[in-house]
Design an enzyme around this catalytic site. Sequence first.
Site, PDB file in Angstrom:
ATOM      1  CG  LEU A 569      64.378   0.912  48.266  1.00  0.00           C
ATOM      2  CD1 LEU A 569      64.617   0.495  49.512  1.00  0.00           C
ATOM      3  CD2 LEU A 569      63.993   2.405  48.658  1.00  0.00           C
ATOM      4  N   GLY A 570      67.611   0.145  44.948  1.00  0.00           N
ATOM      5  CA  GLY A 570      68.900  -0.100  44.610  1.00  0.00           C
ATOM      6  C   GLY A 570      69.226  -1.291  44.060  1.00  0.00           C
ATOM      7  N   GLY A 572      72.931  -4.196  42.998  1.00  0.00           N
ATOM      8  CA  GLY A 572      74.279  -4.783  42.956  1.00  0.00           C
ATOM      9  C   GLY A 572      74.496  -5.671  41.685  1.00  0.00           C
ATOM     10  CD  GLN A 573      79.441  -8.943  39.976  1.00  0.00           C
ATOM     11  OE1 GLN A 573      79.895  -8.546  41.231  1.00  0.00           O
ATOM     12  NE2 GLN A 573      80.119  -9.614  39.225  1.00  0.00           N
ATOM     13  CG  PHE A 574      75.693 -11.641  41.600  1.00  0.00           C
ATOM     14  CD1 PHE A 574      75.884 -12.342  40.505  1.00  0.00           C
ATOM     15  CD2 PHE A 574      77.061 -11.331  42.326  1.00  0.00           C
ATOM     16  CE1 PHE A 574      77.022 -12.822  39.682  1.00  0.00           C
ATOM     17  CE2 PHE A 574      78.244 -11.560  41.766  1.00  0.00           C
ATOM     18  CZ  PHE A 574      78.346 -12.386  40.577  1.00  0.00           C
ATOM     19  N   GLY A 575      71.825  -8.862  42.619  1.00  0.00           N
ATOM     20  CA  GLY A 575      70.778  -8.710  42.869  1.00  0.00           C
ATOM     21  C   GLY A 575      70.198  -7.114  43.121  1.00  0.00           C
ATOM     22  CB  VAL A 577      67.788  -3.170  47.773  1.00  0.00           C
ATOM     23  CG1 VAL A 577      66.855  -2.945  49.075  1.00  0.00           C
ATOM     24  CG2 VAL A 577      68.714  -4.074  48.229  1.00  0.00           C
ATOM     25  CG  ASP A 709      78.403   2.172  53.719  1.00  0.00           C
ATOM     26  OD1 ASP A 709      78.971   3.245  53.908  1.00  0.00           O
ATOM     27  OD2 ASP A 709      77.472   1.983  53.036  1.00  0.00           O
TER      28      ASP A 709
END
Length: 854
Positions: A569-570, A572-575, A577, A709
């Site tokens: 799904l997406g 980030g910098q360290f992981g 989803v 958000d």
Amino acid sequence: MIPIPRMPLVLLLLLLILGSAKAQVNPAICRYPLGMSGGHIPDEDITASSQWSESTAAKYGRLDSEEGDGAWCPEIPVQPDDLKEFLQIDLRTLHFITLVGTQGRHAGGHGIEFAPMYKINYSRDGSRWISWRNRHGKQVLDGNSNPYDVFLKDLEPPIVARFVRLIPVTDHSMNVCMRVELYGCVWLDGLVSYNAPAGQQFVLPGGSIIYLNDSVYDGAVGYSMTEGLGQLTDGVSGLDDFTQTHEYHVWPGYDYVGWRNESATNGFIEIMFEFDRIRNFTTMKVHCNNMFAKGVKIFKEVQCYFRSEASEWEPTAVYFPLVLDDVNPSARFVTVPLHHRMASAIKCQYHFADTWMMFSEITFQSDAAMYNNSGALPTSPMAPTTYDPMLKVDDSNTRILIGCLVAIIFILLAIIVIILWRQFWQKMLEKASRRMLDDEMTVSLSLPSESSMFNNNRSSSPSEQESNSTYDRIFPLRPDYQEPSRLIRKLPEFAPGEEESGCSGVVKPAQPNGPEGVPHYAEADIVNLQGVTGGNTYCVPAVTMDLLSGKDVAVEEFPRKLLAFKEKLGEGQFGEVHLCEVEGMEKFKDKDFALDVSANQPVLVAVKMLRADANKNARNDFLKEIKIMSRLKDPNIIRLLAVCITEDPLCMITEYMENGDLNQFLSRHEPLSSCSSDATVSYANLKFMATQIASGMKYLSSLNFVHRDLATRNCLVGKNYTIKIADFGMSRNLYSGDYYRIQGRAVLPIRWMSWESILLGKFTTASDVWAFGVTLWETFTFCQEQPYSQLSDEQVIENTGEFFRDQGRQIYLPQPALCPDSVYKLMLSCWRRETKHRPSFQEIHLLLLQQGAE
């Protein structure tokens, strides 16, 4: 789920400005105090027509100064029909002046004199004086209504001047006193006038007239314009559509000066530019309209001739042909290289490529020449190089630039030292407060209190009053506007309860800078909303975290082998989803929680996975997120189901809904009243989903959690239009266009953020209410467009500044076609400027329930 270290918000706005700046002067940021209040303008450069006494001489007319008898006061009362008294300021060099601040004589409460109105006369050479007029021809500016408040007045249009006279105006005979400050910046172009043919009128097919004249030109205007400056040097670039304008309350076509081809017998328009001295020219930038559908194009070629002092025009011209663009109608800057030619005057002939040619801005990049050169190219035998030992070129601009560069270097070094020192202590504090987890994954947290401070103390020590900088920077509130610190110091007011529960970038108390002892406004910080796996992080106040830290949380370990990965799904910098299917989840969930799935059916879950190479801080943040998520138990909030933490990579498993997020769900559907055979959603269903979002946010606000958000992309849709609020929309590439990225670090959903979150870095339940209003708007538009889709990111931030100033210029999202007046009224209440005037989520939820029952 805690805030990640922040960067100053000022850097964001500066980056926006620097990234988009095309002109030599940007009026939005050219708003520095020029030295009256700070003492950088010496007493001998402040003169007046007369004075009441030595203690009210011109030198005491400095803003925020109480020296002498507290202000400049003329010898006699000012008469309405005899305006001969003035206060004159010599800035030594040409300046671009955008703002004037005035005060009366307070004198510790003993003074009562002030100027209710005033005029401005200005000069670039000290001999020819020009009366300032606004865009509608009005000369008189509003002044003060009492002797103590500072009244700031934007000059629209701004002026280029060395000498400025402020002339007090009254409607009856009265004693006046004034303290003043000018705001602007050094005029680096060096341009003192341009001569050009007068602009003309464009008649649209419907008969409407577009006036393309230079309406603020301050020289002589007839069939041609001579010895003045105007719209071509005001720092404002025109829009793509020349019938539109940046400015308020002006006529169509205001931003452009335009000429028709048939008015030029030679097929070109000639403009002559006069400069303050001999300069070494690098480039010329011309902002042109290219609306070719209406017969408007950029020029096809230009020839520029050069002249030094009183000499003849040099025969060798710079010739620059252009490649015409018949595809993109956008207005653009055309950069013309001038090959380091030296001159004090330039004459350029711009050749028509179509029926019309329209300019909104012309700027020059140059340096003051260090010697007198004819400017001819070295290979030209017709223009020999000469040297006049009697000619001395004033290089004050060069000295100022060198001084500014040195100051900037020292400031940058200081910032680097502060950042390194802050990071050092942050690491020390983290080591001191971080606790290790036990076998049952118990996380104890105690976060430092986060609060916002606004220093309104006007007193300062003598050491704090010393300043060596030439200008005190007025930090911008948006890319196109900033307020002087003396004014905005008073503006933000927040209820104590909101400050206690708010989650903001830590705002440092302002430090006074300058002899006036007035503190600069506290700088807000950029808050990085992203967690380690890319989703947004809840903001949890210290009080709430202290309550949580006393409770052990046992989260069930889930067998990693039962996770069937479907798609990412997406990230980030360290992981990352992932969307997964699992079987047998019933054995691991809480007994009081029922999964929205049929028996013995695979369950869709979202798995947040921390990469094995994540650093220690990221691992701790991930575990803290588990701690917080485990406490969220509400039917309209995504649940944490289980974890995988016995080995790397660490995972947390949360609910996911079969219909995906609300944004995608609504964009695939149409209103029930539609004649289409596609899937539809009724008004009652929309209201039902909005009520559930309000219910989930009511629960979060009851815990003093701030989502930060909230949007349709972060609301998941299950069976029968059930809604659950999630937090990983930020990690999805699908929605990258909804976020503004700063320096590759922080991403901000600025189209959903309240003005105080963008400008002050302050996140509270009230800022979530603002985002709920935008989410409600998305819902009733069926997510067919992005909020403020007609505005660029920079213009969204610009509009945020309008909400801050609250002068009636802010742009609200329009009422959706399917939205009843009662719901739109609710949206508008969510977007109120004052946080204390916005409804609470409890009130919103109750209102939606009542409307749903009607």
